[in-house]
Each structure stands twice: as C-alpha cells, then as structure tokens.
Design a protein around this motif. Sequence first.
Motif, PDB file in Angstrom:
ATOM      1  N   ARG A  26      10.376  60.459  50.900  1.00 56.00           N
ATOM      2  CA  ARG A  26      11.295  60.646  49.772  1.00 56.00           C
ATOM      3  C   ARG A  26      12.647  59.989  50.052  1.00 56.00           C
ATOM      4  NH1 ARG A  26      10.979  67.006  48.344  1.00 56.00           N
ATOM      5  NH2 ARG A  26      10.900  67.137  50.620  1.00 56.00           N
ATOM      6  N   TRP A  30      13.957  57.094  47.427  1.00 51.70           N
ATOM      7  CA  TRP A  30      15.071  57.361  46.514  1.00 51.70           C
ATOM      8  C   TRP A  30      16.341  56.634  46.939  1.00 51.70           C
ATOM      9  CZ3 TRP A  30      14.251  58.958  41.849  1.00 51.70           C
ATOM     10  CH2 TRP A  30      13.094  59.696  41.576  1.00 51.70           C
ATOM     11  N   LEU A 184       8.760  60.722  32.994  1.00 51.87           N
ATOM     12  CA  LEU A 184       9.311  61.951  33.559  1.00 51.87           C
ATOM     13  C   LEU A 184       8.331  62.591  34.533  1.00 51.87           C
ATOM     14  CD1 LEU A 184      11.488  64.159  33.631  1.00 51.87           C
ATOM     15  CD2 LEU A 184      10.372  65.205  31.643  1.00 51.87           C
ATOM     16  N   GLY A 185       7.053  62.637  34.143  1.00 54.98           N
ATOM     17  CA  GLY A 185       6.044  63.204  35.035  1.00 54.98           C
ATOM     18  C   GLY A 185       5.938  62.436  36.341  1.00 54.98           C
ATOM     19  N   LEU A 187       8.339  60.582  37.786  1.00 54.24           N
ATOM     20  CA  LEU A 187       9.539  60.790  38.589  1.00 54.24           C
ATOM     21  C   LEU A 187       9.511  62.149  39.286  1.00 54.24           C
ATOM     22  CD1 LEU A 187      12.281  59.291  36.244  1.00 54.24           C
ATOM     23  CD2 LEU A 187      11.251  58.265  38.269  1.00 54.24           C
ATOM     24  N   ILE A 188       8.989  63.164  38.605  1.00 55.02           N
ATOM     25  CA  ILE A 188       8.858  64.484  39.238  1.00 55.02           C
ATOM     26  C   ILE A 188       7.907  64.403  40.420  1.00 55.02           C
ATOM     27  CG2 ILE A 188       7.978  66.825  38.900  1.00 55.02           C
ATOM     28  CD1 ILE A 188       9.055  66.682  36.033  1.00 55.02           C
ATOM     29  N   ASP A 189       6.795  63.697  40.248  1.00 57.88           N
ATOM     30  CA  ASP A 189       5.832  63.561  41.335  1.00 57.88           C
ATOM     31  C   ASP A 189       6.436  62.788  42.507  1.00 57.88           C
ATOM     32  OD1 ASP A 189       3.340  64.195  42.382  1.00 57.88           O
ATOM     33  OD2 ASP A 189       2.459  62.295  41.762  1.00 57.88           O
ATOM     34  N   ALA A 191       9.418  62.783  43.405  1.00 60.66           N
ATOM     35  CA  ALA A 191      10.450  63.596  44.051  1.00 60.66           C
ATOM     36  C   ALA A 191       9.867  64.713  44.907  1.00 60.66           C
ATOM     37  CB  ALA A 191      11.382  64.185  42.994  1.00 60.66           C
ATOM     38  N   ARG A 192       8.578  64.936  44.838  1.00 60.17           N
ATOM     39  CA  ARG A 192       7.971  66.023  45.596  1.00 60.17           C
ATOM     40  C   ARG A 192       7.651  65.585  47.021  1.00 60.17           C
ATOM     41  NH1 ARG A 192       3.274  68.543  42.035  1.00 60.17           N
ATOM     42  NH2 ARG A 192       3.420  70.151  43.664  1.00 60.17           N
TER      43      ARG A 192
END
Length: 204
Positions: A26, A30, A184-185, A187-189, A191-192
């Motif tokens: 991550r 990022w 959005l889905g 980006l959430i994945d 970020a995990r």
Amino acid sequence: MAEFSINHIARHGFGGLFQTHGRDSRTQFWTFGALVFGPLIVIQFATQIVLTFPSLGDMAAASGSAGNREIFEAQMRGMITSAYVNIGLYLLGALLLLTAAVRRLHDRGRAGWWALILPLGLFATGLGQAERMAAAAKRMPAMLAEMERHPAPDPGAMFEWAVKANVPPGGSDWLAVAGGLLLLGLLIDLARAGTAGPNRFGAA
C-alpha cells in the motif's frame, strides 16, 4: 527491511511501468500515485486558470451586459476545453499507474486485469463531466436572456436556474455513474491490506 524512501518508491514505480508481475505494498502504490497525480493536478489547475479566467484587457474592454455576456460565454467555452484536457490528464495518470495497480491487486491476491477499471472509470466519469459542461453551455444563452428579463428574481427562481444549468436534459449519465462506482470499488480494494506472506503472485 523494505526501503520506503521517496527515491526508492519513484525508482520502483517508474522503473516498473511495463512490469506486471510481482506485488506492491500500500505504501509503495499510494505514494507512487501521489508522485504521478500531484504534478498532473498542478497542471490541471494551471490549465483551468489560463482557459477560464478572462485577461485584464478583456475585462477592461467589456462594457454593459453585452460585454459581460461575451466574457461569460468565453469562460464557459474555456471550462469545456478544460474538461476535455482533464480527461487527457486523468488518462495519462491512469496509464502511468496501471501496472502499479496490477501489482497492488496481486498483493491483495486478486487478478491484475481488474486494474483496467482505473483508466476506463476515469475516462467514463471525465467524459460525463465534459458532456454535462457542454450541454450546460448550450443552454446558457437562453438562460442568460431569461435572467436579464428578470433582473431581481426571487430565491426560488434563482434555485430553478441553477438546477437547469446543472441537470442534463437527457437525464442521468448512467455510463459515468457506473464508471464512478466501479472506480470507487477499485480504489477501496487498492487501499486494503495485502495478503500476509506469499500468495500465488509471489512473496510479499
């Protein structure tokens, strides 16, 4: 111990633009994303200022409602151009991040082809924004004429004009909505946290 210096992250990210195998943490993904999109956002704001703000000469030459309308219409044309420029900037950033997103998905234990949502989602949402801006610009002359006929409208009329300016006549842009939700889905994945230890894509 893994190295997390900015220099190392930049070398790993830009050096792996054509490398889809392996895994990215991550922090790596990022931070590299900030290094890619940071300059692009600065270029985006600079482009918007150049294209949408009238020059001092134009402002000095403008006189009366006709001059103000010309400036406003020029600003609208600049905003439309800026919206399409933004699409190009977003796509450039997405393409630079594409293989990094693949490796980040590998770190999550997921197939890398899901990363294609990144450029496709950004293109769909950016195109939807540009088309809404163009549609609003086409409706604007009639709305300005109506506003000139009612120089002191009540708050309800002002709200109605704002709605007319921003709501596309054809209804919701479902392609942009779907692209935004998929983005959005993703980006959430991204970020995990990654999987602990080795997975089918290699060591952590």
